[in-house]
Scaffold this active site. Structure first.
Site, PDB file in Angstrom:
ATOM      1  N   ILE A  48       0.817  -1.189  -0.064  1.00 16.13           N
ATOM      2  CA  ILE A  48       0.139  -0.006  -0.049  1.00 16.13           C
ATOM      3  C   ILE A  48       0.754   1.201   0.041  1.00 16.13           C
ATOM      4  O   ILE A  48       1.712   1.310   0.774  1.00 16.13           O
ATOM      5  CB  ILE A  48      -0.829   0.164   1.253  1.00 16.13           C
ATOM      6  CG1 ILE A  48      -1.682  -1.176   1.357  1.00 16.13           C
ATOM      7  CG2 ILE A  48      -1.937   1.272   1.291  1.00 16.13           C
ATOM      8  CD1 ILE A  48      -2.116  -1.765   2.884  1.00 16.13           C
ATOM      9  N   CYS A  49       0.783   2.313  -0.843  1.00 18.35           N
ATOM     10  CA  CYS A  49       1.319   3.352  -0.977  1.00 18.35           C
ATOM     11  C   CYS A  49       0.442   4.599  -0.103  1.00 18.35           C
ATOM     12  O   CYS A  49      -0.533   5.159  -0.572  1.00 18.35           O
ATOM     13  CB  CYS A  49       1.442   3.721  -2.438  1.00 18.35           C
ATOM     14  SG  CYS A  49       2.350   5.409  -2.582  1.00 18.35           S
TER      15      CYS A  49
END
Length: 152
Positions: free
Chosen positions: A84-85
């Protein structure tokens, strides 16, 4: 010691007063957690149940937990490995993690990211440009993935 007591406190709070659409529990050891996030109403992830893995590092809360999606999701800020960014998942200077944040806050932030992707900071460039320039196709693909991978 501080990590164990804080994690125990956080988990009991998550069990007694979970954020809407979020559940979290221990998966064996205290530092190996699982969570489920329900796709938000009015998003292409609606009716989907998304499973996440949370690995709590030795230095928690001075270091953020490693969180990744176990359920495939079609999203510009989440890659095919489930990474996840999101700035709160990284240490400064690049990230915004602070020891005052907790697992509940992180899961709520991820739920918000699902509802409102950030196409300007993508992990998946192709999905990001689709989100920006052909939103109908993005919504169609995201709904299809949700039905296929996150449907009950």
């Amino acid at each position: 010691m501080q990590r164990a007591s804080r994690l125990t406190r956080e988990l009991s709070l998550l069990a007694m007063e979970p954020p809407p659409g979020i559940t979290c529990w221990q998966n064996g050891q205290l530092d190996d957690l699982r969570a489920q996030i329900l796709g938000g109403v009015g998003t292409p992830y609606e009716k989907g149940i998304f499973n996440l893995e949370i690995i709590v590092p030795e230095r928690y809360p001075f270091e953020p937990p490693k969180i990744r999606f176990l359920t495939p999701i079609y999203h510009p800020n989440i890659d095919s490995a489930g990474r996840i960014c999101l700035d709160v998942l990284k240490l400064p200077p690049k990230g915004a993690w602070r020891p005052s944040l907790n697992i509940s806050t992180l899961l709520t932030s991820i739920q918000l990211l699902m509802a409102e992707p950030n196409p300007d900071d993508p992990l998946m460039a192709d999905i990001s440009s689709e989100y920006k320039y052909n939103k109908q196709l993005f919504l169609l693909n995201a709904r299809e993935w949700t039905e296929k991978y996150a449907g009950q």
